[in-house]
Design a protein around this motif. Structure first.
Motif, short mmCIF file in Angstrom:
data_model
loop_
_atom_site.label_atom_id
_atom_site.label_comp_id
_atom_site.label_asym_id
_atom_site.label_seq_id
_atom_site.Cartn_x
_atom_site.Cartn_y
_atom_site.Cartn_z
N LYS A 325 64.13 50.19 20.19
CA LYS A 325 64.15 49.96 21.63
C LYS A 325 65.26 48.97 21.97
O LYS A 325 65.85 48.34 21.09
N GLN A 326 65.52 48.83 23.25
CA GLN A 326 66.62 47.98 23.71
C GLN A 326 66.48 46.54 23.20
O GLN A 326 67.48 45.89 22.90
N ASP A 327 65.24 46.07 23.06
CA ASP A 327 65.03 44.69 22.62
C ASP A 327 65.13 44.54 21.11
O ASP A 327 64.91 43.45 20.57
N GLY A 328 65.46 45.61 20.40
CA GLY A 328 65.62 45.55 18.96
C GLY A 328 64.37 45.89 18.16
O GLY A 328 64.44 46.03 16.93
N SER A 329 63.25 46.04 18.83
CA SER A 329 62.02 46.39 18.12
C SER A 329 62.07 47.85 17.68
O SER A 329 62.69 48.69 18.32
N VAL A 330 61.42 48.12 16.57
CA VAL A 330 61.44 49.47 16.01
C VAL A 330 60.60 50.40 16.88
O VAL A 330 59.44 50.10 17.20
N TRP A 331 61.20 51.52 17.26
CA TRP A 331 60.45 52.56 17.97
C TRP A 331 60.12 53.70 17.01
O TRP A 331 58.95 54.06 16.85
#
Length: 359
Positions: A325-331
């Protein structure tokens, strides 16, 4: 003799009320509610082509009515109510913002079948249907990433709903995959069809250095703006927009509603119609990829066509991990494919996109 199409007017109402049909039997009455004009060259044009295909296929067995330029909201509810009161047996409501009006009117007319495009709310007499436009966006993103010289791609978006966000993310991911330096700029037009606003958005993006323009709005105004600017490539949206080929329009996403409309009309005639959710893409033919012109380098064209064929065959999914995701968290983990549920509710940008999605 085939009955001619009737606009939703007093004349149409009178004809329907009298039951004056060619073979003495009232045909199935099928209504269409459109958010834009039938001549928009994009979204509404293709829905109306589907309506005409219904007429051509069934002849005197059907009578179609339509109303164009119906704003989303109370006006849509009035238009649907009028169609139902005039005796429509089946009504197609063809824009996301018609969702709640469709549900409200359907509750008042339980014997009328409703089909709502791109929404998610259903009832016993309400089906939903949409196309996997994001599959076409992946192909456009690949071409865009390969062809941009400025590494700046502009995107004219309509409304911040999952359908539009999916398209932006799909195009960006596939442009970034072939060109790590690419940047996306999104202009939210807050309209489906407004040629003046769409042209202004295209011009602003071009002035900011974008040499590729993608759009999720319905008019050909961005094509015209790009043609005037020169050195900019575009993609047809919802319809081929082939009058701008081979440049600036180098390919397109074409919505093919005719087979679905014919199938659903037949189901009503057969008494087999049920409330269902349909979400089809390139494989079943609901999403078509317009001719990739020779303005696209031969190797890029071949790659794009190979992606089209792989998607159609179910061998490739545009949202296959790893994707953050945009915030760097794994999608999505490596090799993981996005579920339809996640895609249907998508409300975030993928990693690398700048800016925020408006509320």
């Amino acid at each position: 003799m085939k009955k001619r199409t009737l606009l939703l007017t007093g004349v149409a109402a009178a004809a329907i009320a009298t039951g004056a049909f060619a073979d003495g039997h009232a045909p199935l009455k099928v209504g269409f509610v459109y958010v834009g004009p039938v001549g928009d060259g994009g979204w509404t044009y293709e829905h109306d082509q589907g309506r005409l295909a219904v007429e051509a296929h069934f002849g005197d067995k059907v009578e179609t009515v339509f109303q164009e330029n119906v704003p989303e909201g109370a006006d849509a509810e009035r238009a649907m109510t009028q169609m139902a009161l005039q005796g429509a047996d089946l009504i197609f409501t063809t824009s996301f913002g018609y969702m709640d009006p469709t549900i409200a009117v359907a509750a008042k007319f339980p014997d009328v079948k409703f089909e709502h495009a791109t929404g998610y709310k259903r009832a016993d007499n309400v089906s939903t249907y949409s196309a996997r436009f994001y599959e076409g966006r992946a192909i456009q993103g690949h071409i865009a990433g390969k062809m941009t010289k400025t590494n700046k791609i502009g995107y004219i978006a309509s409304f911040p709903i999952p359908e539009v966000i999916r398209g932006i993310n799909s195009a960006y991911l596939h442009a970034k995959k072939v060109n790590p330096d690419v940047e996306f700029s999104v202009v939210w037009a807050y309209t489906w069809f407004d040629p003046a606003k769409e042209a202004d958005a295209a011009k602003a993006l071009i002035e900011n250095g974008a040499d590729v323009i993608l759009q999720h709005t319905d008019s050909t105004a961005p094509q015209a703006a790009a043609a005037e600017a020169g050195g900019v490539i575009t993609f047809g949206q919802a319809s081929d927009m082939g009058e701008y080929a081979p440049l600036p329009r180098v390919s397109s996403i074409i919505d093919n509603w005719a087979p679905y409309y014919i199938q659903r009309v037949q189901a009503v005639m057969d008494g087999t119609w049920e409330s269902v959710d349909t979400w089809d893409g390139i494989g079943p033919g609901m999403v078509g990829i317009g001719e990739i012109t020779d303005a696209v380098p031969a190797d890029v064209k071949a790659e794009a066509e190979a992606m089209r064929d792989a998607i159609a065959a179910g061998e490739y999914h545009p949202f296959t991990g790893p994707i953050n995701k945009q915030d760097g968290s794994v999608w999505l983990a490596d090799g993981e494919i996005a579920s339809d549920g996640d895609l249907a509710g998508m409300s975030f940008y993928v990693e690398g996109m700048t800016g925020e999605i408006p509320n």
